[in-house]
Design an enzyme around this catalytic site. Structure first.
Site, short mmCIF file in Angstrom:
data_model
loop_
_atom_site.label_atom_id
_atom_site.label_comp_id
_atom_site.label_asym_id
_atom_site.label_seq_id
_atom_site.Cartn_x
_atom_site.Cartn_y
_atom_site.Cartn_z
N SER B 11 -2.59 5.09 -12.07
CA SER B 11 -2.94 6.48 -12.41
C SER B 11 -1.99 7.07 -13.47
CB SER B 11 -2.92 7.36 -11.16
OG SER B 11 -1.66 7.26 -10.51
N ASP B 187 4.24 15.89 -8.64
CA ASP B 187 3.89 15.84 -7.22
C ASP B 187 4.74 14.78 -6.51
OD1 ASP B 187 2.92 13.50 -8.23
OD2 ASP B 187 0.84 13.81 -7.63
N HIS B 190 3.57 11.51 -9.87
CA HIS B 190 3.00 11.58 -11.22
C HIS B 190 3.89 12.42 -12.12
CE1 HIS B 190 -0.42 10.48 -8.62
NE2 HIS B 190 -0.67 9.66 -9.62
#
Lengths: 239, 239
Positions: B11, B187, B190
């Site tokens: 991600s 977070d 990320h």
């Protein structure tokens, strides 16, 4: 193999992967479905763009996937006034129209199914152009005017209609905001982050009207949400 | 034909074209020289990445240009703890190393000249992971720890050394800043824009050390600065 969306244009395209840029936003938006491919050439007009189109867009190899769409975003340089310091970039209005027709024909011949999305040049803040000239400009006159940009925008829309292509009327769209000069233009010509946002949103909307949207496109490999935590490798058994 | 730089990862790669993202910044940096191609897959670990590598990276057609480089940026998911709620993403440390070796072998076999740039997982802010869990987490225990991420980062560096590949030690680099948790992580896992900036700068630096830099790469078509205002078409006579 992910299909491509090409971004073909001048500096407003070349710079579209800067912070908050509309090209980067498109890449992010279409992540896992499409490769957004940058083909922006600062300073270019349609005359030069047409000369190099064959080279920029090679045919897809046999078995390859043809591109889904191309944005054609020229006119800001064509509209340089023929008697000002950027005159060498000027392309007369009738030739600009012809060139756009030729560029569209080129794409339709190469890839008959491709969506060709025209984008008009943005409006021009003439005072800002005097404050931010591209080269030294002792004349006191801007090299571009909003009126000329508007004429090229109108020509672009005519060509789109004649060819049945979708078009983003950026010249009008931006001027709907009373504060367009400060809100959308960084130097009277190029785009702020808010200006980039408008282009991004308009391009997404127009592509969607042509059936090109994240919802309609196959996703490249299983999404994490579709992988079974009890048996993750099941999602990959066909690869 | 511009050469490609592939971004292969999870991600943190998939989201790298968001605002201020390191992938978009690379595209912008290499504009007119390289196509930066996004191959990020949220949630993926090296086990799954290895299963799909053949499909993601097809051989270049004859006459095509092989990619210049690939960033391999996995480990954040492999390092999920095996007894917490993201256990299905966990890959044991020894297998993570093996998988990285296999991914490197795959690229070296497919494209012997390619630069394979490894990037370690970032550090983890465990408190922030509890505040921003991926799914509901009633256990009160984070699914990742900074210590585990550090062990995977160290393994990644070992593999890079064993294979003679350059590596960005993001785990260490980020923690050099006392305020790394707030500055670089959104977070706990990320990246913020500042975190993205670090990755961008480190990747540019490492690629440059391998001879891949804007200064060394041919430019796609004449730059506006090299077009003669007296005779613009001269620059295009060979196209």
């Amino acid at each position: 193999m992910r299909p491509k969306i090409y971004l073909y244009g001048d500096s407003i395209t070349e710079e579209s992967f800067g912070d908050g840029g509309w090209g980067a936003s498109l890449s992010h938006h279409f992540s896992r479905t499409v490769d957004v491919v940058l083909r922006g050439y600062s300073g270019y007009n349609t005359r030069w763009a047409l000369k190099v189109a064959e080279r920029i867009f090679p045919p897809v190899e046999s078995g390859g996937v043809p591109p889904l769409a191309v944005t054609v975003f020229f006119g800001a340089n064509d509209a340089c006034l023929p008697d000002r310091y950027s005159a060498f970039q000027n392309v007369p209005l009738h030739e600009y129209k012809q060139n756009l027709h030729s560029i569209i024909s080129f794409f339709k011949k190469r890839w008959p199914e491709i969506v060709i999305l025209l984008i008009t040049p943005p409006p021009i803040d003439e005072d800002a152009r005097l404050r931010h000239p591209y080269i030294e400009n002792p004349s006191g006159l801007p090299e571009r005017t909003n009126e000329a940009a508007g004429a090229y925008a109108q020509a672009c829309i005519s060509v789109a209609k004649e060819c049945g292509c979708p078009v983003v009327d950026l010249w009008i769209k931006m001027q709907e905001c009373p504060d367009w000069k400060q809100a959308y233009l960084s130097d009277g010509l190029h785009l702020t982050q808010a200006g980039n946002r408008i282009v991004f949103e308009e391009v997404v909307k127009k592509l969607k009207e042509q059936g090109i949207s994240v919802e309609n496109l196959p996703v490249d490999l299983p999404l994490i949400a579709n992988i079974d935590p009890q048996d993750p490798l099941k999602a990959f058994q066909d690869y």
